[in-house]
Write a protein that holds these residues in place. Structure first.
Motif, PDB file in Angstrom:
ATOM      1  N   ASP A  92       0.829  -1.215   0.000  1.00  0.00           N
ATOM      2  CA  ASP A  92       0.000   0.000   0.000  1.00  0.00           C
ATOM      3  C   ASP A  92       0.860   1.261   0.000  1.00  0.00           C
ATOM      4  O   ASP A  92       0.508   2.264  -0.627  1.00  0.00           O
ATOM      5  CB  ASP A  92      -0.916  -0.007   1.224  1.00  0.00           C
ATOM      6  N   VAL A  93       1.990   1.220   0.701  1.00  0.00           N
ATOM      7  CA  VAL A  93       2.898   2.372   0.721  1.00  0.00           C
ATOM      8  C   VAL A  93       3.446   2.620  -0.681  1.00  0.00           C
ATOM      9  O   VAL A  93       3.521   3.772  -1.142  1.00  0.00           O
ATOM     10  CB  VAL A  93       4.050   2.134   1.719  1.00  0.00           C
ATOM     11  N   VAL A  94       3.843   1.550  -1.375  1.00  0.00           N
ATOM     12  CA  VAL A  94       4.369   1.686  -2.737  1.00  0.00           C
ATOM     13  C   VAL A  94       3.320   2.296  -3.656  1.00  0.00           C
ATOM     14  O   VAL A  94       3.600   3.234  -4.424  1.00  0.00           O
ATOM     15  CB  VAL A  94       4.830   0.314  -3.266  1.00  0.00           C
ATOM     16  N   LYS A  95       2.104   1.784  -3.580  1.00  0.00           N
ATOM     17  CA  LYS A  95       1.028   2.289  -4.443  1.00  0.00           C
ATOM     18  C   LYS A  95       0.753   3.767  -4.180  1.00  0.00           C
ATOM     19  O   LYS A  95       0.572   4.562  -5.102  1.00  0.00           O
ATOM     20  CB  LYS A  95      -0.240   1.471  -4.229  1.00  0.00           C
ATOM     21  N   GLU A  96       0.727   4.150  -2.898  1.00  0.00           N
ATOM     22  CA  GLU A  96       0.405   5.532  -2.544  1.00  0.00           C
ATOM     23  C   GLU A  96       1.483   6.494  -3.026  1.00  0.00           C
ATOM     24  O   GLU A  96       1.186   7.579  -3.529  1.00  0.00           O
ATOM     25  CB  GLU A  96       0.245   5.634  -1.023  1.00  0.00           C
ATOM     26  N   SER A  97       2.748   6.099  -2.881  1.00  0.00           N
ATOM     27  CA  SER A  97       3.830   6.998  -3.300  1.00  0.00           C
ATOM     28  C   SER A  97       3.841   7.184  -4.815  1.00  0.00           C
ATOM     29  O   SER A  97       4.068   8.296  -5.309  1.00  0.00           O
ATOM     30  CB  SER A  97       5.178   6.459  -2.818  1.00  0.00           C
ATOM     31  N   ILE A  98       3.602   6.115  -5.561  1.00  0.00           N
ATOM     32  CA  ILE A  98       3.572   6.217  -7.027  1.00  0.00           C
ATOM     33  C   ILE A  98       2.340   6.998  -7.480  1.00  0.00           C
ATOM     34  O   ILE A  98       2.382   7.745  -8.460  1.00  0.00           O
ATOM     35  CB  ILE A  98       3.614   4.814  -7.659  1.00  0.00           C
ATOM     36  N   LYS A  99       1.243   6.845  -6.752  1.00  0.00           N
ATOM     37  CA  LYS A  99       0.007   7.556  -7.094  1.00  0.00           C
ATOM     38  C   LYS A  99       0.200   9.070  -7.031  1.00  0.00           C
ATOM     39  O   LYS A  99      -0.280   9.810  -7.892  1.00  0.00           O
ATOM     40  CB  LYS A  99      -1.096   7.116  -6.139  1.00  0.00           C
ATOM     41  N   HIS A 100       0.899   9.549  -5.988  1.00  0.00           N
ATOM     42  CA  HIS A 100       1.044  10.993  -5.793  1.00  0.00           C
ATOM     43  C   HIS A 100       2.278  11.565  -6.491  1.00  0.00           C
ATOM     44  O   HIS A 100       2.303  12.764  -6.797  1.00  0.00           O
ATOM     45  CB  HIS A 100       1.140  11.318  -4.300  1.00  0.00           C
ATOM     46  N   ASN A 101       3.303  10.757  -6.735  1.00  0.00           N
ATOM     47  CA  ASN A 101       4.561  11.304  -7.249  1.00  0.00           C
ATOM     48  C   ASN A 101       5.040  10.658  -8.539  1.00  0.00           C
ATOM     49  O   ASN A 101       6.090  11.044  -9.057  1.00  0.00           O
ATOM     50  CB  ASN A 101       5.661  11.154  -6.195  1.00  0.00           C
ATOM     51  N   GLY A 102       4.306   9.656  -9.009  1.00  0.00           N
ATOM     52  CA  GLY A 102       4.705   9.001 -10.230  1.00  0.00           C
ATOM     53  C   GLY A 102       6.001   8.219 -10.060  1.00  0.00           C
ATOM     54  O   GLY A 102       6.271   7.643  -8.997  1.00  0.00           O
ATOM     55  N   ILE A 103       6.835   8.255 -11.093  1.00  0.00           N
ATOM     56  CA  ILE A 103       8.067   7.471 -11.060  1.00  0.00           C
ATOM     57  C   ILE A 103       9.063   8.015 -10.030  1.00  0.00           C
ATOM     58  O   ILE A 103       9.980   7.313  -9.592  1.00  0.00           O
ATOM     59  CB  ILE A 103       8.696   7.439 -12.467  1.00  0.00           C
TER      60      ILE A 103
END
Length: 675
Positions: free
Chosen positions: A532-543
């Motif tokens: 979930d942490v990985v998904k959230e960080s990519i969701k808000h900041n992309g690559i």
């Protein structure tokens, strides 16, 4: 006369009775007593002053202690102990007690001084003996791909070690370029100098491989290493020589034997050599070339030759002579194999048997012809890069598992202390944080979030140590250049940061949920797992999401990586130089790793605190407290001063030494094991 004066007079009278001629009364208030050590008749003169208010309200004054045998440091120690005894006895007559204590300390210090003098005398005698005693050694090197550069390095080793050297090698065939084979290096000089030469030969980059990459010498064998005075019956003492000289190449084994004989390194009679060989081989050597119905003749001779080589490997100075014998045996094997191959080929051409053709190819592989060697060398060179990559990756993976399992509990406590509020702290210290986590979640609570670093650390450490191995080759590290390891370490950590930063981010975000839940019981974690942490960080900041606080991580890793590997390698090299075999022991490698880890964290911990603050900040940019590295550092200082940059230092240092020692030892041990 006052009461104190009477007591002082009585005490001086008592000292005269006790010490007789050894007590000299200088005045009514001063006395000088000579103490004696019966072991060596050394003397210590103690001067006492009985002051005006002594003994009722003042302590006895010890004016001085003087000797002719002790150093100033020992005399100062003696005087200090005497005055301490006088102060402890204030309020009573203490002259005799002080003198007794001084005499005891004087004899103890004198005994220590005598023991130290004996040790120094023994060391001096041994050093003198070592300086006067000359040693010699013979080292065989299989080949030199770059003989010009290799010989220059050997000359440099000789000059720095203070030993003489004579180099012999086989005459190179046409078209061989700089490559020479069958190299013998005869050394002459002090024992320490020869040990230093051999150690550097085995630990430094001295040659190049088939691709031109710098490499260490892995095919050097010390045939003999002993004092020139070690002479057996029938031998002549080896004469010393100095300077570095490359002798003319030898064309045949007899030529080599003659050149070694000129240096007096072949002083074992032929009859003695044959007797030793026959005693250690099951059958007489004369039967080695008889045909056998169980094995082909060439295979039988090779098997017995290998058995003989194992015996020779343990026979000290005799190895040089026996090596010549084995060379001749190998040539005989090649001749036998060639004759058998020719005969079988003729037979197979006559009968056209397919099975015979297979046998012929097998026999041809036994024969060490030039074409076979070229094919094997080509195949080996093709697989070298892949094999090195696989070895470095596997060793680094094992190191990643070790450092994670050993260090994650300490890392959990460190993150909890670093990220808690300064105004409303949940934990008072490292022990309090660990005990509360264990009490609430059990021991497994200390391993919360271990999934990400365990999977990531294996990949990160594999990348790190592969990068470090390549960086060392690129820089050309050497024990003579301690900074070369620091340069390679900085390069390796720069590459490793690209893999470490995402791993550290997700681990810190997951661990941070625990401290937020403790600070606010109503807090509900938005994450159910690391995924979930990985998904959230990519969701808000992309690559760019996985690289939150990448700049801070790189700022820490460049200097810290240089210190980490620089300290580890140089300390390990110092240990190796002290050992006779030129290699560090397992315990010394563990200690070197612990020291490297300690310096890594103790010097750059404040940067790590800023990095942790940025990594535990919200993954959503709109909700973050810090805009960058300097903003985070300023706010941390405003919240807790300098102490804010050292929160969690204790568990970090407790983790640093064992975790890094275990990791570096694991990598080094696994690498040596698979090599």
């Amino acid at each position: 006369m006052s009461d104190d004066a009477e007591r002082r007079a009585d005490e001086i009278s008592a000292l005269i009775v006790i010490y007789d001629d050894a007590c000299e009364v200088v005045s009514d208030s001063r006395a000088r007593v000579t103490l004696k050590d019966d072991v060596d008749d050394s003397k210590c003169v103690v001067e006492l002053r009985l002051g005006e208010n002594y003994p009722s309200s003042a302590a006895l004054e010890v004016c001085s202690t003087s000797t002719e045998t002790l150093t100033r440091e020992d005399e100062a120690k003696l005087l200090s102990r005497a005055r301490a005894c006088a102060e402890a006895c204030a309020g009573a007559e203490s002259a005799y007690d002080v003198l007794t204590e001084t005499e005891s300390v004087f004899r103890e210090v004198s005994a220590n001084a005598r023991r130290e003098a004996r040790r120094e005398a023994v060391k001096a005698a041994r050093a003198k003996e070592a300086v006067e005693e000359e040693y010699h050694a013979v080292v065989k090197i299989d080949h030199m791909n770059d003989s010009v550069g290799y010989l220059k390095l050997l000359r440099k080793f000789c000059e720095s070690s203070g030993v003489g050297a004579r180099v012999l090698h086989a005459e190179p065939p046409e078209g061989a370029g700089k490559r020479v084979e069958g190299v013998f290096v005869a050394l002459s000089g002090s024992n320490d100098g020869i040990k230093t030469f051999i150690s550097r030969l085995r630990t430094e980059f001295v040659d190049v491989d088939a691709k031109g990459v710098k490499c260490r010498e892995r095919k050097a064998t010390t045939l003999c290493h002993r004092a020139n005075s070690t002479v057996k019956v029938g031998e002549r003492a080896v004469e010393s020589f100095s300077g570095f000289e490359t002798l003319e190449p030898y064309a045949t084994e007899n030529d080599l034997e003659q050149k070694l004989a000129l240096l007096n390194l072949l002083h074992v009679a032929v009859s003695a050599r044959i007797a030793i060989v026959a005693r250690h081989v099951n059958r007489p050597l004369a039967r080695a070339f008889k045909p056998s119905h169980r094995q082909p003749r060439a295979s039988l001779v090779l098997a017995r030759t290998v058995r003989l080589l194992r015996v020779i490997h343990r026979r000290g100075h005799l190895r040089a002579q026996l090596y010549l014998y084995i060379v001749r045996t190998a040539h005989a094997v090649e001749a036998v194999a060639a004759r058998e191959t020719t005969a079988r080929r003729a037979l197979h051409r006559a009968h056209g048997a397919w099975m015979g053709g297979m046998t012929t190819r097998t026999t041809t592989s036994v024969n060490s012809s030039g074409a076979s060697r070229a094919y094997v060398a080509h195949s080996a060179s093709e697989g070298t890069a892949t094999m090195r990559f696989a070895k470095d990756v596997f060793a680094g993976t094992c190191g990643g598992i070790t450092v994670t399992l050993l260090g994650h509990p300490f890392d959990t406590v460190k993150v909890l202390l670093q990220t808690q509020s300064s105004k409303n702290p949940v934990y008072s210290g490292a022990v309090d944080a660990a005990s509360k986590v264990i009490k609430q979640e059990g021991f497994k609570g200390l391993y919360r979030g271990v999934t990400s670093p365990l999977a990531g650390q294996m990949f990160f450490r594999a990348t790190l140590f592969f990068s470090y191995a390549r960086a060392k080759e690129f820089v050309g590290v050497s024990p003579d250049d301690p900074l070369s390891y620091a340069k390679a370490g900085a390069m390796a950590w720069m590459a490793g940061t690209f893999f470490e930063s995402p791993i550290d981010l997700y681990k810190s975000q997951w661990q941070c949920q625990l401290i937020k839940a403790k600070a606010d019981p109503k807090y509900v974690s938005p994450y159910n797992s690391v995924v979930d942490v990985v998904k959230e960080s990519i969701k808000h900041n992309g690559i760019r999401g996985p690289y939150q606080a990448f700049g801070a991580t790189l700022t820490r890793n460049l200097p810290a990586g240089a210190v980490y590997f620089g300290v580890f390698e140089n300390v390990k090299n110092q240990f190796a130089a002290m050992n006779a075999d030129g290699k560090a022991t397992n315990a010394q490698i563990v200690l070197s790793g612990g020291i490297g880890g300690f310096f890594y964290w103790s010097l750059f911990y404040p940067i790590d605190v800023v990095k942790s603050a940025l990594m535990t900040d919200a993954v959503n940019p709109a909700q973050r407290k810090f805009s960058g590295f300097f903003d985070a550092a300023g706010k941390l200082y405003a919240s807790g001063g300098v102490r804010a940059f050292y929160r969690g230092l204790v568990p970090c240092l407790l983790r640093a030494s064992p975790a890094n020692a275990g990791m570096l030892f694991t990598v080094d041990y696994v690498r040596r094991l698979i090599d």
